[in-house]
Design a protein around this motif. Structure first.
Motif, PDB file in Angstrom:
ATOM      1  N   HIS A 255      37.391  41.380  47.234  1.00 46.02           N
ATOM      2  CA  HIS A 255      38.059  42.855  48.429  1.00 46.02           C
ATOM      3  C   HIS A 255      38.852  42.501  49.165  1.00 46.02           C
ATOM      4  CE1 HIS A 255      35.758  46.707  47.415  1.00 46.02           C
ATOM      5  NE2 HIS A 255      34.505  45.856  47.287  1.00 46.02           N
ATOM      6  N   ARG A 256      39.582  43.342  49.701  1.00 48.07           N
ATOM      7  CA  ARG A 256      40.520  42.631  51.068  1.00 48.07           C
ATOM      8  C   ARG A 256      39.529  42.886  52.023  1.00 48.07           C
ATOM      9  NH1 ARG A 256      46.034  45.022  48.914  1.00 48.07           N
ATOM     10  NH2 ARG A 256      46.353  42.797  47.061  1.00 48.07           N
ATOM     11  N   GLY A 257      39.089  42.396  52.730  1.00 48.69           N
ATOM     12  CA  GLY A 257      38.019  42.529  54.078  1.00 48.69           C
ATOM     13  C   GLY A 257      36.809  42.422  53.840  1.00 48.69           C
ATOM     14  N   PRO A 258      35.877  42.628  54.837  1.00 44.87           N
ATOM     15  CA  PRO A 258      34.375  42.185  54.396  1.00 44.87           C
ATOM     16  C   PRO A 258      33.866  43.807  53.421  1.00 44.87           C
ATOM     17  CG  PRO A 258      34.531  41.967  56.650  1.00 44.87           C
ATOM     18  CD  PRO A 258      36.312  42.688  56.383  1.00 44.87           C
ATOM     19  N   VAL A 259      32.644  43.550  51.936  1.00 46.71           N
ATOM     20  CA  VAL A 259      32.010  44.305  51.861  1.00 46.71           C
ATOM     21  C   VAL A 259      30.912  44.629  52.246  1.00 46.71           C
ATOM     22  CG1 VAL A 259      30.786  44.822  49.309  1.00 46.71           C
ATOM     23  CG2 VAL A 259      33.136  43.506  49.765  1.00 46.71           C
TER      24      VAL A 259
ATOM     25  N   GLY B 263      31.364  38.077  53.277  1.00 51.94           N
ATOM     26  CA  GLY B 263      32.175  38.452  52.840  1.00 51.94           C
ATOM     27  C   GLY B 263      33.032  38.643  52.007  1.00 51.94           C
ATOM     28  N   ASP B 264      34.389  38.779  51.469  1.00 52.73           N
ATOM     29  CA  ASP B 264      34.596  39.470  50.588  1.00 52.73           C
ATOM     30  C   ASP B 264      34.883  39.372  49.507  1.00 52.73           C
ATOM     31  OD1 ASP B 264      36.336  39.497  53.871  1.00 52.73           O
ATOM     32  OD2 ASP B 264      38.058  37.989  53.802  1.00 52.73           O
ATOM     33  N   GLY B 265      34.237  39.284  49.334  1.00 52.21           N
ATOM     34  CA  GLY B 265      33.860  39.503  47.924  1.00 52.21           C
ATOM     35  C   GLY B 265      32.617  39.436  47.294  1.00 52.21           C
ATOM     36  N   ILE B 266      32.037  40.383  46.259  1.00 55.27           N
ATOM     37  CA  ILE B 266      31.091  40.595  45.534  1.00 55.27           C
ATOM     38  C   ILE B 266      30.473  39.891  44.391  1.00 55.27           C
ATOM     39  CG2 ILE B 266      30.889  43.480  46.369  1.00 55.27           C
ATOM     40  CD1 ILE B 266      31.093  43.716  43.116  1.00 55.27           C
TER      41      ILE B 266
END
Length: 190
Positions: free
Chosen positions: A21-25, A1-4
């Protein structure tokens, strides 16, 4: 995903609600006694969040594709491994880059601080594992990783041994090994 997401281990409550985030974490660590969360991924920035509220405290730029992050034992610094082939050491409280350690010939896939916080270990796709003095930027010790890159690094609690989980082929999980080195002598334990 794009967040934590950060969950309370006792209640299962999502404490941050999926900060983004913008993009994969790709990597995450707690720092400063659990007060901060530092996370990075495909972008150029390491994001530092307040763990209890999800409030973004800092955006530390200058990386290319963050793959690994680890906090110092005292919690005041983080070390970052990236696709740029550099190892970055950041002062979290000041928001400044303290050192940029260069010498890997490939992507830096694993980083960690020693138990004392006086050394940094890094490993990458160049099949090398290096131990650095983060204050001077000098390489203290180098090890060859059996023609594989380090997926993970870990110090023994006394700092005398360094272990690496090595991966021989990028897209396959069938060729893995664990190597342990004596830091002072550079010899292999196994």
């Amino acid at each position: 995903g794009d967040g934590i997401e950060v969950f309370d281990a006792d209640t299962g409550t999502n404490m941050l609600g999926g900060i983004g985030h913008r993009g994969p974490v790709r990597t995450i660590t707690f720092a400063n006694g659990g007060k901060f969360v530092a996370s990075g991924g495909d972008g150029d920035a390491l994001h530092v969040w307040e763990a209890q509220t999800g409030h973004e405290l800092q955006v530390l730029r200058g990386h290319v594709g963050i793959l690994s992050v680890a906090a110092s034992p005292d919690g005041g610094r983080v070390v970052v491994g990236a696709r740029s082939r550099a190892v970055h050491v950041w002062d979290l409280l000041q928001g400044t880059e303290r050192a940029r350690l260069t010498g890997h010939d490939g992507i830096v896939t694993a980083v960690t601080f020693s138990p004392s916080g006086k050394r940094v270990a890094s490993g990458g796709t160049d099949a090398a594992v290096r131990i650095w003095d983060p204050e001077t930027g000098k390489v203290i010790q180098s090890f060859l990783g059996d023609h594989g890159h380090a997926r993970a690094l870990a110090w023994s609690p006394d700092g005398r041994l360094l272990g690496a989980a090595l991966h021989r082929r990028w897209y396959s999980d069938d060729e893995e090994s664990v190597v342990i080195w004596h830091v002072a002598t550079g010899s292999r334990q196994f």
